[in-house]
Scaffold this motif. Structure first.
Motif, mmCIF file in Angstrom:
data_model
loop_
_atom_site.group_PDB
_atom_site.id
_atom_site.type_symbol
_atom_site.label_atom_id
_atom_site.label_comp_id
_atom_site.label_asym_id
_atom_site.label_seq_id
_atom_site.Cartn_x
_atom_site.Cartn_y
_atom_site.Cartn_z
ATOM 1 N N VAL A 45 0.835 -1.202 0.000
ATOM 2 C CA VAL A 45 0.000 0.000 0.000
ATOM 3 C C VAL A 45 0.871 1.254 0.000
ATOM 4 N N ILE A 46 1.924 1.263 0.824
ATOM 5 C CA ILE A 46 2.816 2.432 0.855
ATOM 6 C C ILE A 46 3.421 2.655 -0.531
ATOM 7 N N LEU A 47 3.832 1.552 -1.167
ATOM 8 C CA LEU A 47 4.459 1.682 -2.480
ATOM 9 C C LEU A 47 3.450 2.147 -3.533
ATOM 10 N N LEU A 48 2.205 1.732 -3.377
ATOM 11 C CA LEU A 48 1.142 2.193 -4.281
ATOM 12 C C LEU A 48 1.010 3.712 -4.173
ATOM 13 N N ILE A 49 0.981 4.206 -2.923
ATOM 14 C CA ILE A 49 0.871 5.652 -2.714
ATOM 15 C C ILE A 49 2.075 6.357 -3.326
ATOM 16 N N LEU A 50 3.269 5.786 -3.101
ATOM 17 C CA LEU A 50 4.482 6.365 -3.670
ATOM 18 C C LEU A 50 4.354 6.475 -5.183
ATOM 19 N N GLY A 51 3.888 5.400 -5.822
ATOM 20 C CA GLY A 51 3.744 5.393 -7.276
ATOM 21 C C GLY A 51 2.797 6.485 -7.742
ATOM 22 N N LEU A 52 1.655 6.618 -7.040
ATOM 23 C CA LEU A 52 0.662 7.625 -7.422
ATOM 24 C C LEU A 52 1.237 9.031 -7.290
ATOM 25 N N VAL A 53 1.960 9.266 -6.189
ATOM 26 C CA VAL A 53 2.544 10.587 -5.962
ATOM 27 C C VAL A 53 3.570 10.907 -7.043
#
Lengths: 207, 197
Positions: free
Chosen positions: A190-198
């Motif tokens: 989930v953290i990496l998903l947020i990172l990708g979106l940002v």
């Protein structure tokens, strides 16, 4: 996945999960180097370095009393589960802070997406191969993550859709794993998903 | 063209992973077949590898009780070897104690900490025991601490202790499942014990 194997190198014993992660880092670095450029492999290497350092020293946060009483603990222990999450967050923040310097263009965003997906997949595959778990959860992990990874990397160029699909796919896989959704790997995903979106958001904006 | 190289590697990786996994499963099936044929059903041997019965011993604890390893069958055993002068042992002990307080009863585990007393660095035997006692009191340890006072260090040798701390994880059937070198914290101890039968 339950860790059931350990590797001994002289006086050091490493769980199979740690070995899987180190090998995954190396393979992903190699793939990024071949597929993209030295630059993005280097950025990945920096992020991995930050992750390892923060994970290792996060015992100062997670077990402050022990470190004060026994400074040696710093040498022998790490931050455990919380350390892993802190490490991923630190590596993500580092990428975000340095976004101007890195200048995420289309290639950079693609490299980021590859790195996020491949690190997780290769790690999961290796954990399955190195340990001995329930056959159903092993087969589902290998099959679903392989299919997802190959299809996403082959066909999907939009990082937000790619990562959404990947993380939700991984959550379904996690349901079949021994610890279910309540395991660090899901949190990391989930953290990496947020990172990708940002990163995708900032890639579009001119500096 | 360039796009395909990375993807090719990934596809290759997937193929290798799946191939390895299938091979592992086939090997496992064969192993089960041979054991069910009774070929590998012979008595387990005494040794230190995984699946072996560990060498038995009876030692006196700091409290003066005799403890025999084989009598602990039915419980999972964490068999730890240590000495007071060893920094990683010192780092590990508070974690052992925390684990013991929090989980030992729940997980049906006994921690047996064998002090390599003859390797302690005091001159007389009494002084050696004194330093072990001081150590125990300073860390408030409540699990049994056994003293290997044999000047020939026979138990340390039987268990091939070259680095300390070394910890053997023994399942409730009395078979060694794992040997870990180096210090552990509560989280690691919990994981290793959970992996035991």
């Amino acid at each position: 996945m339950n860790n059931t194997e350990w590797f001994s190198i002289r006086a050091l014993t490493l769980p199979a999960t740690a070995v899987a992660l180190l090998v995954a880092f190396f393979i992903v670095w190699l793939v990024l180097r071949v597929q993209f450029s030295k630059k993005w492999a280097g950025v990945y290497g920096d992020a991995v370095f930050t992750f390892i350092v923060v994970w290792k020293f996060s015992i100062i946060v997670t077990d402050f009393k022990v470190v004060i009483a026994q400074p040696f603990s710093l040498l022998y222990f790490n931050g455990g589960t919380i350390g892993v999450l802190l490490g991923v967050m630190a590596a993500s923040l580092q990428l975000w802070w340095k976004r101007q310097q890195f200048q995420f263009d289309a290639t950079g965003v693609a490299a980021c997406s590859w790195a996020i997906i491949l690190t997780q997949s290769i790690y999961q595959w290796l954990v399955v191969l190195l340990n001995d778990n329930q056959t159903t959860s092993e087969v589902i992990t290998l099959f679903v993550l392989s299919t997802l990874t190959v299809i996403i990397l082959w066909k999907m160029t939009a990082i937000n859709r790619a990562l959404f699909l990947y993380t939700s796919g991984f959550m379904i896989v996690a349901l079949f794993q021994p610890y279910g959704l309540w395991q660090p790997a899901v949190g990391v995903s989930v953290i990496l998903l947020i990172l990708g979106l940002v990163i995708q958001r900032f890639a579009g904006t001119p500096k | 063209m360039k796009k395909n190289i990375g993807l090719l590697i990934v596809v290759l990786l997937v193929a290798v992973m799946i191939g390895t996994y299938v091979k592992q499963q086939i090997d496992k099936d064969r192993e089960i077949e041979t054991t069910s044929l009774g070929k590998e059903m012979d008595e387990r041997k005494i040794g230190l590898s995984n699946g072996d019965t560990p060498p038995d011993f009876t030692l006196t604890s700091l409290d003066g009780k005799n403890v025999t390893l084989s009598e602990l069958r039915g419980k999972k055993v964490v068999l730890n070897f240590w000495a007071t002068w060893c920094p990683p042992c010192k780092a590990e002990m508070p974690h052992m104690q925390n684990y013991y307080e929090q989980y030992a009863k729940k997980d049906n585990v006994e921690i047996i900490a064998v002090n390599l007393t003859s390797e302690e660095r005091d001159v007389t035997a009494d002084a050696k025991i004194d330093s072990v006692m001081t150590f125990r009191d300073s860390f408030d340890l409540t699990f049994p601490i056994l003293l290997d006072q044999d000047p020939k260090n026979s138990i340390g040798i039987a268990y091939q202790i070259l680095t300390i701390p070394t910890t053997y994880f023994i399942d409730s059937n009395g078979y060694i499942q794992r040997a870990i070198k180096g210090p552990m914290n509560v989280e690691m101890l919990k994981k290793y014990v959970d992996a035991l039968d």
